[in-house]
Design a protein around this motif. Structure first.
Motif, PDB file in Angstrom:
ATOM      1  N   GLU A   1      -0.035   0.754 -19.796  1.00  0.00           N
ATOM      2  CA  GLU A   1      -1.111   1.738 -19.875  1.00  0.00           C
ATOM      3  C   GLU A   1      -2.489   1.093 -19.811  1.00  0.00           C
ATOM      4  N   ALA A   2      -2.591  -0.138 -20.310  1.00  0.00           N
ATOM      5  CA  ALA A   2      -3.882  -0.832 -20.280  1.00  0.00           C
ATOM      6  C   ALA A   2      -4.017  -1.733 -19.067  1.00  0.00           C
ATOM      7  N   GLY A   3      -3.033  -1.704 -18.175  1.00  0.00           N
ATOM      8  CA  GLY A   3      -3.047  -2.570 -17.017  1.00  0.00           C
ATOM      9  C   GLY A   3      -4.028  -2.122 -15.953  1.00  0.00           C
ATOM     10  N   LYS A   4      -4.360  -3.038 -15.069  1.00  0.00           N
ATOM     11  CA  LYS A   4      -5.229  -2.746 -13.924  1.00  0.00           C
ATOM     12  C   LYS A   4      -4.354  -2.691 -12.689  1.00  0.00           C
ATOM     13  N   ASN A   5      -3.970  -1.496 -12.276  1.00  0.00           N
ATOM     14  CA  ASN A   5      -3.045  -1.377 -11.156  1.00  0.00           C
ATOM     15  C   ASN A   5      -3.488  -0.310 -10.166  1.00  0.00           C
ATOM     16  N   LYS A   6      -3.000  -0.464  -8.946  1.00  0.00           N
ATOM     17  CA  LYS A   6      -3.341   0.451  -7.844  1.00  0.00           C
ATOM     18  C   LYS A   6      -2.102   0.654  -6.983  1.00  0.00           C
ATOM     19  N   TRP A   7      -1.780   1.908  -6.705  1.00  0.00           N
ATOM     20  CA  TRP A   7      -0.586   2.268  -5.950  1.00  0.00           C
ATOM     21  C   TRP A   7      -1.017   3.068  -4.725  1.00  0.00           C
ATOM     22  N   ASP A   8      -0.747   2.533  -3.530  1.00  0.00           N
ATOM     23  CA  ASP A   8      -1.091   3.197  -2.266  1.00  0.00           C
ATOM     24  C   ASP A   8       0.180   3.566  -1.519  1.00  0.00           C
ATOM     25  N   THR A   9       0.221   4.779  -0.998  1.00  0.00           N
ATOM     26  CA  THR A   9       1.360   5.248  -0.202  1.00  0.00           C
ATOM     27  C   THR A   9       0.827   5.935   1.054  1.00  0.00           C
ATOM     28  N   GLN A  10       1.327   5.526   2.209  1.00  0.00           N
ATOM     29  CA  GLN A  10       0.865   6.079   3.479  1.00  0.00           C
ATOM     30  C   GLN A  10       2.020   6.687   4.262  1.00  0.00           C
ATOM     31  N   ILE A  11       1.760   7.850   4.838  1.00  0.00           N
ATOM     32  CA  ILE A  11       2.684   8.489   5.775  1.00  0.00           C
ATOM     33  C   ILE A  11       1.967   8.568   7.117  1.00  0.00           C
ATOM     34  N   ALA A  12       2.632   8.095   8.182  1.00  0.00           N
ATOM     35  CA  ALA A  12       1.970   8.010   9.493  1.00  0.00           C
ATOM     36  C   ALA A  12       2.902   8.452  10.607  1.00  0.00           C
ATOM     37  N   TYR A  13       2.282   8.896  11.692  1.00  0.00           N
ATOM     38  CA  TYR A  13       3.022   9.245  12.911  1.00  0.00           C
ATOM     39  C   TYR A  13       2.257   8.670  14.091  1.00  0.00           C
ATOM     40  N   THR A  14       2.923   7.817  14.891  1.00  0.00           N
ATOM     41  CA  THR A  14       2.261   7.093  15.969  1.00  0.00           C
ATOM     42  C   THR A  14       2.994   7.308  17.286  1.00  0.00           C
ATOM     43  N   GLN A  15       2.214   7.614  18.303  1.00  0.00           N
ATOM     44  CA  GLN A  15       2.716   7.728  19.666  1.00  0.00           C
ATOM     45  C   GLN A  15       1.845   6.841  20.569  1.00  0.00           C
ATOM     46  N   PRO A  16       2.253   6.598  21.829  1.00  0.00           N
ATOM     47  CA  PRO A  16       1.476   5.683  22.676  1.00  0.00           C
ATOM     48  C   PRO A  16      -0.011   6.024  22.798  1.00  0.00           C
ATOM     49  N   GLN A  17      -0.354   7.307  22.769  1.00  0.00           N
ATOM     50  CA  GLN A  17      -1.751   7.683  22.963  1.00  0.00           C
ATOM     51  C   GLN A  17      -2.467   8.139  21.709  1.00  0.00           C
ATOM     52  N   TYR A  18      -1.750   8.346  20.596  1.00  0.00           N
ATOM     53  CA  TYR A  18      -2.435   8.840  19.408  1.00  0.00           C
ATOM     54  C   TYR A  18      -1.715   8.419  18.132  1.00  0.00           C
ATOM     55  N   HIS A  19      -2.420   8.571  17.019  1.00  0.00           N
ATOM     56  CA  HIS A  19      -1.897   8.208  15.713  1.00  0.00           C
ATOM     57  C   HIS A  19      -2.568   9.082  14.667  1.00  0.00           C
ATOM     58  N   VAL A  20      -1.816   9.512  13.659  1.00  0.00           N
ATOM     59  CA  VAL A  20      -2.368  10.225  12.512  1.00  0.00           C
ATOM     60  C   VAL A  20      -1.715   9.670  11.252  1.00  0.00           C
ATOM     61  N   SER A  21      -2.472   9.627  10.168  1.00  0.00           N
ATOM     62  CA  SER A  21      -1.902   9.136   8.912  1.00  0.00           C
ATOM     63  C   SER A  21      -2.665   9.715   7.733  1.00  0.00           C
ATOM     64  N   VAL A  22      -1.998   9.765   6.591  1.00  0.00           N
ATOM     65  CA  VAL A  22      -2.621  10.140   5.330  1.00  0.00           C
ATOM     66  C   VAL A  22      -2.159   9.136   4.278  1.00  0.00           C
ATOM     67  N   THR A  23      -3.077   8.694   3.455  1.00  0.00           N
ATOM     68  CA  THR A  23      -2.780   7.718   2.413  1.00  0.00           C
ATOM     69  C   THR A  23      -3.210   8.269   1.064  1.00  0.00           C
ATOM     70  N   LEU A  24      -2.305   8.173   0.091  1.00  0.00           N
ATOM     71  CA  LEU A  24      -2.599   8.538  -1.287  1.00  0.00           C
ATOM     72  C   LEU A  24      -2.806   7.259  -2.080  1.00  0.00           C
ATOM     73  N   SER A  25      -3.899   7.189  -2.826  1.00  0.00           N
ATOM     74  CA  SER A  25      -4.217   6.010  -3.628  1.00  0.00           C
ATOM     75  C   SER A  25      -4.431   6.429  -5.077  1.00  0.00           C
ATOM     76  N   ASP A  26      -3.629   5.850  -5.972  1.00  0.00           N
ATOM     77  CA  ASP A  26      -3.745   6.139  -7.394  1.00  0.00           C
ATOM     78  C   ASP A  26      -4.133   4.854  -8.118  1.00  0.00           C
ATOM     79  N   ALA A  27      -5.269   4.848  -8.797  1.00  0.00           N
ATOM     80  CA  ALA A  27      -5.787   3.647  -9.445  1.00  0.00           C
ATOM     81  C   ALA A  27      -5.940   3.858 -10.936  1.00  0.00           C
ATOM     82  N   GLN A  28      -5.604   2.828 -11.703  1.00  0.00           N
ATOM     83  CA  GLN A  28      -5.723   2.874 -13.156  1.00  0.00           C
ATOM     84  C   GLN A  28      -6.454   1.629 -13.637  1.00  0.00           C
ATOM     85  N   ASN A  29      -7.542   1.839 -14.360  1.00  0.00           N
ATOM     86  CA  ASN A  29      -8.370   0.728 -14.855  1.00  0.00           C
ATOM     87  C   ASN A  29      -8.768  -0.220 -13.729  1.00  0.00           C
TER      88      ASN A  29
END
Length: 208
Positions: free
Chosen positions: A32-60
């Motif tokens: 609970e007192a730690g300094k941590n960061k958790w990132d999770t990304q979901i992406a979809y990539t094709q030859p001409q395009y790419h889309v992604s969303v990333t969730l970032s949860d940070a504590q201390n």
């Protein structure tokens, strides 16, 4: 820390990683007192395009140390953020149609004192033209709004600035072993009111 990445042949991918800055202390891993960061990304990539969303949860975690206004930098150290990214490129280079990259970030801070950041956001847009004058050359334009506060704790008036940064460059290869990139860049109210800047840089790269 640790992480994983899983990709499919269809272009779908998911990646997640977590970092704990002081897991070797008495707080332990993900304490609970730690300094941590958790990132999770979901992406979809094709030859001409790419889309992604990333969730970032940070504590201390230090809220933001770059590309942010001073008010956003001193925000509470617990936060939840989302980053949206996308790009598209034309089928052929050397035309007036550029590659387009866009991004939007939003962050919510937990806790904090009255008048400190509660919500903040940022955006960027980039354009790239390839093979316009020489083979493998590039013309690039980019603009970004650094992370700026949009809502403060207590619901008072937001006193943050409206920052802006931009860059333009041209990269070319006079031969197979050398690339030259002159660029200019500038900004207004970058981290605080009145912090305006303008500069130029020349980068030369040799490969043997």
């Amino acid at each position: 820390g640790f992480g994983f990445k899983w990709e499919t042949e269809s272009g779908f991918a998911i990646a997640s990683n977590i970092v704990d800055k002081n897991a070797d202390t008495s707080t332990g891993l993900l304490g609970e007192a730690g300094k941590n960061k958790w990132d999770t990304q979901i992406a979809y990539t094709q030859p001409q395009y790419h889309v992604s969303v990333t969730l970032s949860d940070a504590q201390n975690w230090t809220s933001q140390s770059y590309n942010a206004t001073n008010l956003a930098k001193i925000a509470a150290e617990d936060s939840t953020g989302y980053a949206l990214r996308a790009y598209w490129m034309p089928e052929e280079s050397g035309t007036a149609t550029p590659e387009i990259s866009v991004g939007y970030d939003t962050k919510s801070f937990e806790g904090g004192s009255t008048g400190e950041a509660k919500e903040a956001d940022s955006y960027m847009v980039g354009l790239t033209w390839k093979d316009m004058f020489l083979a493998d050359d590039r013309i690039g334009l980019a603009v970004t709004q650094p992370l700026a506060v949009t809502e403060v704790v207590g619901g008072g008036a937001v006193t943050d600035v409206d920052p802006l940064l931009w860059e333009a460059y041209y990269s070319f290869k006079p031969n197979d072993s050398m690339s030259i990139t002159p660029a200019i860049f500038g900004g207004s109210d970058v981290t605080f009111a009145g912090e305006d800047l303008f500069g130029a840089v020349l980068t030369t790269t040799f490969k043997f």
